[in-house]
Scaffold this motif. Sequence first.
Motif, PDB file in Angstrom:
ATOM      1  N   PHE A  47       0.828  -1.204   0.000  1.00  0.00           N
ATOM      2  CA  PHE A  47       0.000   0.000   0.000  1.00  0.00           C
ATOM      3  C   PHE A  47       0.859   1.249   0.000  1.00  0.00           C
ATOM      4  N   SER A  48       0.446   2.233  -0.816  1.00  0.00           N
ATOM      5  CA  SER A  48       0.906   3.591  -0.587  1.00  0.00           C
ATOM      6  C   SER A  48      -0.390   4.369  -0.432  1.00  0.00           C
ATOM      7  N   TYR A  49      -0.681   4.795   0.777  1.00  0.00           N
ATOM      8  CA  TYR A  49      -1.992   5.381   1.115  1.00  0.00           C
ATOM      9  C   TYR A  49      -3.053   4.351   0.737  1.00  0.00           C
ATOM     10  N   ASN A  50      -4.092   4.744  -0.017  1.00  0.00           N
ATOM     11  CA  ASN A  50      -5.170   3.801  -0.307  1.00  0.00           C
ATOM     12  C   ASN A  50      -5.005   3.103  -1.658  1.00  0.00           C
ATOM     13  N   GLU A  51      -3.787   3.177  -2.213  1.00  0.00           N
ATOM     14  CA  GLU A  51      -3.571   2.533  -3.504  1.00  0.00           C
ATOM     15  C   GLU A  51      -2.646   1.333  -3.387  1.00  0.00           C
ATOM     16  N   LEU A  52      -2.967   0.296  -4.166  1.00  0.00           N
ATOM     17  CA  LEU A  52      -2.163  -0.922  -4.145  1.00  0.00           C
ATOM     18  C   LEU A  52      -1.145  -0.890  -5.277  1.00  0.00           C
ATOM     19  N   TYR A  53       0.059  -1.352  -4.981  1.00  0.00           N
ATOM     20  CA  TYR A  53       1.136  -1.378  -5.967  1.00  0.00           C
ATOM     21  C   TYR A  53       1.696  -2.791  -6.106  1.00  0.00           C
ATOM     22  N   GLU A  54       2.254  -3.041  -7.284  1.00  0.00           N
ATOM     23  CA  GLU A  54       2.926  -4.311  -7.577  1.00  0.00           C
ATOM     24  C   GLU A  54       4.280  -4.352  -6.861  1.00  0.00           C
ATOM     25  N   THR A  55       4.992  -3.209  -6.915  1.00  0.00           N
ATOM     26  CA  THR A  55       6.369  -3.159  -6.411  1.00  0.00           C
ATOM     27  C   THR A  55       6.607  -1.922  -5.546  1.00  0.00           C
ATOM     28  N   ALA A  56       7.292  -2.138  -4.433  1.00  0.00           N
ATOM     29  CA  ALA A  56       7.729  -1.015  -3.612  1.00  0.00           C
ATOM     30  C   ALA A  56       9.164  -0.700  -3.999  1.00  0.00           C
ATOM     31  N   SER A  57       9.389   0.478  -4.595  1.00  0.00           N
ATOM     32  CA  SER A  57      10.732   0.842  -5.038  1.00  0.00           C
ATOM     33  C   SER A  57      11.550   1.341  -3.857  1.00  0.00           C
ATOM     34  N   ARG A  58      12.859   1.212  -3.983  1.00  0.00           N
ATOM     35  CA  ARG A  58      13.732   1.676  -2.895  1.00  0.00           C
ATOM     36  C   ARG A  58      13.478   3.148  -2.600  1.00  0.00           C
ATOM     37  N   ARG A  59      13.599   3.498  -1.347  1.00  0.00           N
ATOM     38  CA  ARG A  59      13.408   4.859  -0.820  1.00  0.00           C
ATOM     39  C   ARG A  59      11.950   5.285  -0.717  1.00  0.00           C
ATOM     40  N   SER A  60      10.998   4.348  -0.958  1.00  0.00           N
ATOM     41  CA  SER A  60       9.614   4.781  -0.788  1.00  0.00           C
ATOM     42  C   SER A  60       9.022   4.272   0.526  1.00  0.00           C
ATOM     43  N   SER A  61       8.130   5.089   1.100  1.00  0.00           N
ATOM     44  CA  SER A  61       7.451   4.748   2.353  1.00  0.00           C
ATOM     45  C   SER A  61       6.154   4.020   2.010  1.00  0.00           C
ATOM     46  N   VAL A  62       6.048   2.774   2.419  1.00  0.00           N
ATOM     47  CA  VAL A  62       4.871   1.964   2.069  1.00  0.00           C
ATOM     48  C   VAL A  62       4.362   1.211   3.293  1.00  0.00           C
ATOM     49  N   THR A  63       3.243   0.520   3.116  1.00  0.00           N
ATOM     50  CA  THR A  63       2.749  -0.402   4.138  1.00  0.00           C
ATOM     51  C   THR A  63       2.573  -1.765   3.474  1.00  0.00           C
ATOM     52  N   ILE A  64       3.184  -2.778   4.066  1.00  0.00           N
ATOM     53  CA  ILE A  64       3.203  -4.116   3.483  1.00  0.00           C
ATOM     54  C   ILE A  64       2.358  -5.063   4.329  1.00  0.00           C
ATOM     55  N   THR A  65       1.544  -5.903   3.671  1.00  0.00           N
ATOM     56  CA  THR A  65       0.873  -6.979   4.408  1.00  0.00           C
ATOM     57  C   THR A  65       1.454  -8.309   3.939  1.00  0.00           C
ATOM     58  N   LEU A  66       1.407  -9.307   4.825  1.00  0.00           N
ATOM     59  CA  LEU A  66       1.980 -10.620   4.511  1.00  0.00           C
ATOM     60  C   LEU A  66       0.877 -11.666   4.395  1.00  0.00           C
ATOM     61  N   GLU A  67       1.180 -12.742   3.677  1.00  0.00           N
ATOM     62  CA  GLU A  67       0.218 -13.844   3.504  1.00  0.00           C
ATOM     63  C   GLU A  67      -0.109 -14.503   4.845  1.00  0.00           C
ATOM     64  N   ASP A  68       0.905 -14.644   5.692  1.00  0.00           N
ATOM     65  CA  ASP A  68       0.709 -15.369   6.939  1.00  0.00           C
ATOM     66  C   ASP A  68       0.661 -14.431   8.130  1.00  0.00           C
ATOM     67  N   ASP A  69      -0.035 -14.863   9.139  1.00  0.00           N
ATOM     68  CA  ASP A  69      -0.178 -14.066  10.349  1.00  0.00           C
ATOM     69  C   ASP A  69       1.011 -14.355  11.268  1.00  0.00           C
ATOM     70  N   ILE A  70       2.154 -13.703  10.982  1.00  0.00           N
ATOM     71  CA  ILE A  70       3.324 -13.954  11.818  1.00  0.00           C
ATOM     72  C   ILE A  70       3.576 -12.748  12.712  1.00  0.00           C
ATOM     73  N   ASN A  71       4.370 -12.938  13.730  1.00  0.00           N
ATOM     74  CA  ASN A  71       4.578 -11.877  14.702  1.00  0.00           C
ATOM     75  C   ASN A  71       5.738 -10.969  14.294  1.00  0.00           C
ATOM     76  N   VAL A  72       5.407  -9.770  13.836  1.00  0.00           N
ATOM     77  CA  VAL A  72       6.435  -8.803  13.439  1.00  0.00           C
ATOM     78  C   VAL A  72       6.147  -7.508  14.180  1.00  0.00           C
ATOM     79  N   SER A  73       7.177  -6.895  14.786  1.00  0.00           N
ATOM     80  CA  SER A  73       6.940  -5.619  15.452  1.00  0.00           C
ATOM     81  C   SER A  73       8.016  -4.611  15.077  1.00  0.00           C
TER      82      SER A  73
END
Lengths: 415, 300
Positions: A272-298
């Motif tokens: 995610f970048s704001y409310n839009e979905l992207y194929e690729t997060a390029s270096r130096r960009s601020s994004v939000t990533i979701t993962l397939e599995d519910d693993i513990n990341v903090s």
Amino acid sequence: MEVLKIATAGSVDDGKSTLIGRLLYDTKSLTSDKLEAIEKKSKQRGYDYLDFSLATDGLVAEREQGITIDVAHIYFSTQTKSYIIADTPGHVEYTRNMVTGASTSQAAIILIDARKGVIEQTNRHFFINNLLRVKDIIVAVNKMDLVDFSEEKYNTIKASFEALMAKRDYQEQRITFIPVSALKGDNVVNKSENMPWFKGQTLLEHLEVLKSDDIYNTGTPRFPVQYVVRPKTEEFHDFRGYAGKVYGGDLSVGDTVVALPSQTKSKIKEIFSYNELYETASRRSSVTITLEDDINVSRGDMLVKENDLPKIEKQFTATISWMDSQKLTNGSKYILQHGVNKVLAKVDQVNHKINPDYSGVDITTDTLGMNDIASVTFKLNKPIFFDAFKDHRTNGSFILIDTQSNNTVGAGFIQ
Amino acid sequence: MKGDTSTINPLENEAIYIIREVAAQFEKPVLLFSGGKDSITLVRLAQKAFYPAKIPFPLMHIDTGHNFPETIEFRDRLVKELGLELIVRNVQDSIDQGKVKEESGKYASRNSLQTTTLLDAIEEFKFDACIGGARRDEEKARAKERIFSVRDDFGQWDEKNQRPELFDMLNGQIELGQNVRVFPISNWTELDVWSYIEKENIEIPSIYFAHTRATFLRDGLIWSSDDVVYREDDEVVEDRVVRFRTVGDMSCTAAVLSEAADIATVVDEIRNSTISERGARIDDKRSEAAMEKRKQQGYF
């Protein structure tokens, strides 16, 4: 839009502020009220030319002493790029400011006074920009008007600088020489009529054609998790996103990633970048990533590609730039901030410090004072996930924070 | 789905990173909201930083009572639409409590009185981080401000003892009682902000666009004719088509003659402009070192 951050380094009176003022003036970046203030001040002081250095010298104390004492930021833009200049002082006590300025810059201008040539401080300016692996360096030989625009003089200075280059650690650094007169405007923005013998680009021409690959080091993707986004709304009930900035390389949907330190594997589900979905997060960009599995990341954890793990260790040796009046000694403890991750660090051993004359002869010591640069071995209370600084500028650097004053007291580049 | 994120404005990437650091490193952050374009931009950046979650901190407005009515109306609507928490603290209350004294005379302004109200509010709510929309290109003293700028118990800025900021690393370690002023759009210029507002289609108060207003001239600047703005008898009120480049107090923010009635023409105007933005702010003209002095005392 491209943004280029440039560090400047020069000794007192090398005309650094004048050069920056000239860049602003010739790119028509000075507004009429600022120009008026400069004209008025120059006249008051009885100068028969415009003192462009007045455009940048900010604080009262500096105006009184007539020197720049801290990092100031100056902005201008052309059709091609937005430029941010970190104006860092060249005075001997201010190595820390130069290191700071260079750390956020992709290019650097080193000024040399044509009358004085390469001096001890030039050595320091070059050493620091090389240590910090600033990819593009411009050596501006200034005040050419005061040496009759002499080609011979310029060539002599160029040759003595090239002698310094032979010793540098980061050999891939791109170095360009330009003879200029900041005061008169030769070869800053406009080509000099006084130096027809110089066939190269002007300073601005050089900056304008720099491409992203000329100024950024590419490496492997590292994604330090800054913040876990959990909306807990009806629409996004189970949403768990990892917010952060991508460094070194790109990450794409479907990539298998490993979460550190747990070493759990998963795949990137969405970017995610704001409310839009992207194929690729390029270096130096601020994004939000979701993962397939519910693993513990903090926060402080890191997502990396599965075949590309960084080092995961509790001990390492780094080059330290010490920035505090309180000394660093064997056994001192600090908070070590590596990206967004904080751990406790103990100085295991000060190995040696760089000779301030940059002769290459190291000095044996067990304490570091303000502005010292040294090799130091640290032990940590828990492992961090790092690369060598030469392979990854972001993931190979850290700062040291004093546990009493909370001040940033040093910067480190992992060897 | 879109391709890659390489075309996203690098200044936006930087600002979002900074705002996320604030939410992660501090217990009780607040976003200082003035109703001006810079703080409106900050709100959009904060929305982006935490999407699809809500902005995890409140907004606070230090109201001088001398704001343009359009600004206040805009503020209330924005907060309602985004479902944000808004705290308002009034300079008038600080005056009534005898903590500050109203200025009088030709250049009277409540601008510098805000500092006391702000510091009191920070103490009242125990805010440890205040996010503000100051930019380094606005003014020379601001050019040296850090992104995370530590203030002591008295809200004071010690410009000689600032923490070096290396790479992307922001050190938010503080002691109890201290707070940090945070400037996520430090590296943006006025044109960057306007271009961003245009590209993102962000709504801003109407006074930024050309409109007819009752005004008078003083010191070559155009002032609003209003109860809170001091006017001499020989200063003649006339209707002029103007707009504002910054939105501060009515008493210290001058208008510029402009026909720019929409965002595209405003951006064009800024691009071709030869007067810097703060040229129309009388609070900075008082002396060359005015901003630096106010900052040392805790002004934003």
